[in-house]
Write a protein that holds these residues in place. Structure first.
Motif, PDB file in Angstrom:
ATOM      1  N   LEU A  96      20.369  -9.017   1.321  1.00 34.19           N
ATOM      2  CA  LEU A  96      20.405 -10.271   1.964  1.00 34.19           C
ATOM      3  C   LEU A  96      21.383 -10.616   2.629  1.00 34.19           C
ATOM      4  CD1 LEU A  96      19.060 -11.921  -1.359  1.00 34.19           C
ATOM      5  CD2 LEU A  96      17.640 -11.603   0.568  1.00 34.19           C
ATOM      6  N   ASP A  97      21.823  -9.767   3.397  1.00 38.67           N
ATOM      7  CA  ASP A  97      23.069  -9.950   4.480  1.00 38.67           C
ATOM      8  C   ASP A  97      24.360 -10.193   3.950  1.00 38.67           C
ATOM      9  OD1 ASP A  97      21.459  -9.884   7.134  1.00 38.67           O
ATOM     10  OD2 ASP A  97      20.538 -11.338   5.918  1.00 38.67           O
ATOM     11  N   GLY A  98      24.549  -9.850   2.603  1.00 40.80           N
ATOM     12  CA  GLY A  98      25.549 -10.038   1.804  1.00 40.80           C
ATOM     13  C   GLY A  98      26.511  -8.615   1.377  1.00 40.80           C
ATOM     14  N   ARG A  99      27.076  -8.759   0.403  1.00 41.68           N
ATOM     15  CA  ARG A  99      28.116  -7.655   0.178  1.00 41.68           C
ATOM     16  C   ARG A  99      27.360  -6.613  -0.770  1.00 41.68           C
ATOM     17  NH1 ARG A  99      30.531 -12.554  -0.597  1.00 41.68           N
ATOM     18  NH2 ARG A  99      30.080 -12.771  -2.817  1.00 41.68           N
ATOM     19  N   GLY A 100      27.998  -5.548  -0.716  1.00 44.74           N
ATOM     20  CA  GLY A 100      27.543  -4.424  -1.528  1.00 44.74           C
ATOM     21  C   GLY A 100      27.963  -4.454  -3.101  1.00 44.74           C
ATOM     22  N   ALA A 101      27.489  -3.718  -3.820  1.00 46.00           N
ATOM     23  CA  ALA A 101      27.976  -3.864  -5.291  1.00 46.00           C
ATOM     24  C   ALA A 101      29.223  -2.776  -5.520  1.00 46.00           C
ATOM     25  CB  ALA A 101      26.728  -3.485  -6.166  1.00 46.00           C
ATOM     26  N   PRO A 102      30.119  -3.453  -6.136  1.00 49.13           N
ATOM     27  CA  PRO A 102      31.467  -2.418  -6.548  1.00 49.13           C
ATOM     28  C   PRO A 102      30.818  -1.555  -7.317  1.00 49.13           C
ATOM     29  CG  PRO A 102      31.476  -4.632  -7.597  1.00 49.13           C
ATOM     30  CD  PRO A 102      30.500  -4.716  -6.534  1.00 49.13           C
ATOM     31  N   PRO A 103      31.823  -0.485  -7.763  1.00 48.70           N
ATOM     32  CA  PRO A 103      31.293   0.591  -8.711  1.00 48.70           C
ATOM     33  C   PRO A 103      31.150  -0.177 -10.311  1.00 48.70           C
ATOM     34  CG  PRO A 103      33.186   1.147  -7.528  1.00 48.70           C
ATOM     35  CD  PRO A 103      33.045  -0.284  -6.987  1.00 48.70           C
ATOM     36  N   ASP A 104      30.170   0.433 -11.014  1.00 46.41           N
ATOM     37  CA  ASP A 104      30.078  -0.311 -12.242  1.00 46.41           C
ATOM     38  C   ASP A 104      30.750   0.617 -13.372  1.00 46.41           C
ATOM     39  OD1 ASP A 104      29.084  -1.103 -14.637  1.00 46.41           O
ATOM     40  OD2 ASP A 104      26.985  -0.280 -14.210  1.00 46.41           O
ATOM     41  N   PRO A 105      31.839  -0.136 -13.961  1.00 43.50           N
ATOM     42  CA  PRO A 105      32.572   0.842 -15.002  1.00 43.50           C
ATOM     43  C   PRO A 105      31.905   1.309 -16.022  1.00 43.50           C
ATOM     44  CG  PRO A 105      33.414  -1.437 -14.412  1.00 43.50           C
ATOM     45  CD  PRO A 105      32.377  -1.337 -13.719  1.00 43.50           C
ATOM     46  N   LEU A 106      30.488   0.716 -16.477  1.00 42.44           N
ATOM     47  CA  LEU A 106      29.699   1.241 -17.607  1.00 42.44           C
ATOM     48  C   LEU A 106      28.879   2.342 -17.125  1.00 42.44           C
ATOM     49  CD1 LEU A 106      29.025  -2.195 -19.392  1.00 42.44           C
ATOM     50  CD2 LEU A 106      30.651  -0.358 -19.799  1.00 42.44           C
ATOM     51  N   GLY A 107      28.851   2.418 -15.597  1.00 42.85           N
ATOM     52  CA  GLY A 107      27.869   3.406 -14.955  1.00 42.85           C
ATOM     53  C   GLY A 107      26.401   3.283 -15.134  1.00 42.85           C
ATOM     54  N   GLU A 108      25.915   2.023 -15.506  1.00 44.65           N
ATOM     55  CA  GLU A 108      24.699   1.737 -15.715  1.00 44.65           C
ATOM     56  C   GLU A 108      23.780   1.354 -14.256  1.00 44.65           C
ATOM     57  OE1 GLU A 108      24.958  -1.496 -18.410  1.00 44.65           O
ATOM     58  OE2 GLU A 108      25.567  -0.356 -20.006  1.00 44.65           O
ATOM     59  N   GLN A 109      24.598   0.950 -13.301  1.00 47.98           N
ATOM     60  CA  GLN A 109      24.050   0.930 -11.932  1.00 47.98           C
ATOM     61  C   GLN A 109      24.558   1.505 -10.876  1.00 47.98           C
ATOM     62  OE1 GLN A 109      24.911  -3.251 -11.266  1.00 47.98           O
ATOM     63  NE2 GLN A 109      23.635  -4.060 -12.934  1.00 47.98           N
ATOM     64  N   ALA A 110      23.577   1.917 -10.021  1.00 43.48           N
ATOM     65  CA  ALA A 110      24.123   2.618  -8.763  1.00 43.48           C
ATOM     66  C   ALA A 110      25.029   1.949  -7.982  1.00 43.48           C
ATOM     67  CB  ALA A 110      22.726   3.173  -8.000  1.00 43.48           C
ATOM     68  N   ASN A 111      25.818   2.741  -7.295  1.00 41.86           N
ATOM     69  CA  ASN A 111      26.790   2.203  -5.931  1.00 41.86           C
ATOM     70  C   ASN A 111      25.962   1.751  -4.806  1.00 41.86           C
ATOM     71  OD1 ASN A 111      28.900   2.502  -7.767  1.00 41.86           O
ATOM     72  ND2 ASN A 111      29.565   4.595  -7.047  1.00 41.86           N
ATOM     73  N   LEU A 112      25.538   0.249  -4.943  1.00 38.65           N
ATOM     74  CA  LEU A 112      24.960  -0.045  -3.663  1.00 38.65           C
ATOM     75  C   LEU A 112      25.939  -0.500  -2.608  1.00 38.65           C
ATOM     76  CD1 LEU A 112      22.200  -1.951  -5.565  1.00 38.65           C
ATOM     77  CD2 LEU A 112      22.087   0.248  -4.410  1.00 38.65           C
ATOM     78  N   GLY A 113      26.127   0.259  -1.575  1.00 35.19           N
ATOM     79  CA  GLY A 113      26.778  -0.584  -0.314  1.00 35.19           C
ATOM     80  C   GLY A 113      28.321   0.138  -0.444  1.00 35.19           C
ATOM     81  N   LEU A 114      28.627   1.180  -1.253  1.00 32.18           N
ATOM     82  CA  LEU A 114      29.816   1.848  -1.258  1.00 32.18           C
ATOM     83  C   LEU A 114      29.715   3.149  -1.047  1.00 32.18           C
ATOM     84  CD1 LEU A 114      32.748   1.813  -2.654  1.00 32.18           C
ATOM     85  CD2 LEU A 114      31.729   2.972  -4.784  1.00 32.18           C
ATOM     86  N   LEU A 115      30.353   3.534   0.234  1.00 34.34           N
ATOM     87  CA  LEU A 115      30.460   4.798   0.862  1.00 34.34           C
ATOM     88  C   LEU A 115      31.989   5.149   1.009  1.00 34.34           C
ATOM     89  CD1 LEU A 115      31.363   4.301   3.971  1.00 34.34           C
ATOM     90  CD2 LEU A 115      29.138   3.590   4.150  1.00 34.34           C
ATOM     91  N   PHE A 116      32.055   6.645   1.484  1.00 36.46           N
ATOM     92  CA  PHE A 116      33.440   7.077   1.643  1.00 36.46           C
ATOM     93  C   PHE A 116      33.595   7.687   2.775  1.00 36.46           C
ATOM     94  CE2 PHE A 116      32.208   6.750  -2.895  1.00 36.46           C
ATOM     95  CZ  PHE A 116      33.557   6.370  -3.413  1.00 36.46           C
ATOM     96  N   ARG A 117      34.631   7.201   3.308  1.00 38.97           N
ATOM     97  CA  ARG A 117      35.265   7.636   4.714  1.00 38.97           C
ATOM     98  C   ARG A 117      36.268   9.013   4.360  1.00 38.97           C
ATOM     99  NH1 ARG A 117      34.417   3.445   8.574  1.00 38.97           N
ATOM    100  NH2 ARG A 117      32.352   2.843   8.239  1.00 38.97           N
ATOM    101  N   VAL A 118      36.246  10.020   5.308  1.00 36.45           N
ATOM    102  CA  VAL A 118      37.219  10.891   5.030  1.00 36.45           C
ATOM    103  C   VAL A 118      37.597  11.578   6.317  1.00 36.45           C
ATOM    104  CG1 VAL A 118      35.862  12.021   2.717  1.00 36.45           C
ATOM    105  CG2 VAL A 118      35.153  12.900   5.259  1.00 36.45           C
ATOM    106  N   SER A 119      38.788  12.121   6.382  1.00 38.54           N
ATOM    107  CA  SER A 119      39.690  12.624   7.449  1.00 38.54           C
ATOM    108  C   SER A 119      40.684  13.533   6.969  1.00 38.54           C
ATOM    109  CB  SER A 119      40.074  11.625   8.297  1.00 38.54           C
ATOM    110  OG  SER A 119      41.073  10.598   7.654  1.00 38.54           O
TER     111      SER A 119
END
Length: 402
Positions: A96-119
């Protein structure tokens, strides 16, 4: 690769202080503001768009929202997904053009909108930006099309950080750390730097792009010459269109110059869709099956469709601030300025000329200076990005948080 995340919950009072005067203006996006508190408040077009602009907006909306599919497919408009990816559409991360979901401390939900850049240490010899890893590139893709190995899995582990306020009141924070596992192409570089990135809301981007460079340079004070303790500075980043370094405005480290390049970069990095700005797939020399996977065209996102999605992201309406006449809101606005929040979260900015006419000559209220500030070791990811150090971050806009 340990990242500390301090999560602060701001009341409506933090969305305040449209200026340092006593008057609050609910029209945070100037004439692009919409009075809406519905679940679709972030996804509405600017009310000043013409009929033709509305048609462009709707076309961009469809390519932003609908899922892409892998090739070959019966459709040639939305095929080319992957072969490596994090999501199947832009809206998968920006719901809905909003923010992604942060990591869930309980592990009950998938990380939606969290990705990892590497270099890895060093700079890209062409752009001066982060140097990609020779095996895993510049971003970990945790999904792939059929027949292509997923690069890796990123797991989150939580620990508790304790402390005490000055008055003796104790506090607790949950601190995440991230680990790579199931690496498809062998061990990662021992010096690999991992940076988590959570998808932000995407309205108001055209206004931020239209703020003149001179206005940002005037706000910058890299050496704190005025002695106020604030030393924000611009990030000079590579502009692929101009082929030169310009002021960055978008991304957590202000590492992208324009809305178009932010859109094109997300299409490639997150969905695996090529464009004229990013014509090469994210397949390193060791990722053979990735390189052999069929494509959806050359490029897969035409310039017209890229322009449509860029226009859509540029002209999403800014939701109005609520309750501006409430006494508690007004008190919060005053405190927001008095305690120094507005020194970085600058209330108002102005546009001058703009490539989209409805964005020109606007006074708007995003609560950001778009500058880099050193946030200390506790919030550092340790990963430089152009001129941004591992502990510097762009001041995030605060509009829409309420």
């Amino acid at each position: 690769m340990r990242i500390y995340l301090a999560v602060a919950f701001f009341s409506v009072a933090l969305l305040l202080s449209c200026s340092q005067s006593e008057s609050l203006d609910a029209n945070l996006g100037g004439t692009t503001t919409r009075q809406s508190a519905s679940r679709n408040a972030f996804g509405l077009p600017a009310p000043t768009l013409s009929n033709e602009q509305r048609r462009i907006f709707e076309r961009g909306d469809s390519f932003f929202t609908q899922n892409w599919v892998s090739s070959p497919a019966s459709t040639d408009a939305r095929d080319g997904l992957g072969p490596l990816l994090n999501a199947t559409s832009c809206s998968s991360c920006h719901g809905l053009d909003g923010r992604g979901a942060p990591p869930d401390p309980l592990g009950e939900q998938a990380n939606l909108g969290l990705l990892f850049r590497v270099s890895v240490p060093g700079e890209d010899p062409v752009t001066g930006g982060p140097r990609p890893d020779l095996i895993y590139g510049g971003q970990i893709q945790d999904r792939a099309v059929l027949g292509v190995p997923v690069e890796a899995t990123v797991t989150t582990k939580w620990s508790t950080v304790e402390g005490t306020y000055a008055d003796g009141t104790p506090w607790l924070l949950r601190s995440p750390s991230y680990e790579l596992s199931d690496l498809a192409h062998g061990p990662a570089d021992p010096d690999l730097m991992l940076g988590p990135r959570l998808a932000p809301q995407v309205f108001g981007m055209g206004l931020l792009e239209a703020v003149p460079d001179d206005a940002l340079l005037e706000l910058a004070d890299p050496d704190d010459t005025d002695g106020d303790g604030i030393s924000g500075r611009v990030n000079m980043v590579w502009d692929a269109r101009l082929e030169q370094h310009v002021i960055g405005r978008f991304g957590w480290k202000a590492n992208v110059a324009t809305v178009e390049q932010q859109v094109a970069g997300a299409f490639l990095g997150d969905i695996g869709i090529t464009s004229s700005l990013n014509p090469e797939k994210h397949c390193t020399s060791v990722q053979i099956k990735c390189a052999e996977a069929p494509t959806g065209g050359d490029p897969e996102l035409t310039d017209e469709r890229l322009a449509n999605v860029t226009f859509y992201n540029s002209t999403l309406a800014v939701p109005a601030m609520r309750n501006v006449d409430d006494g508690q809101v007004q008190d919060g606005a005053k405190l927001f300025t008095e305690i120094g929040c507005a020194d970085c979260h600058v209330a108002s900015l102005e546009t001058e000329t703009a490539s989209i006419d409805v964005l020109a000559d606007q006074t708007f209220f995003p609560y950001t200076d778009l500058l880099l500030h050193d946030m200390g070791d506790g919030l550092a990811d340790g990963r430089p990005d152009f001129e941004a150090t591992g502990s510097e971050w762009r001041t995030p806009p605060l509009w829409g948080l309420g």
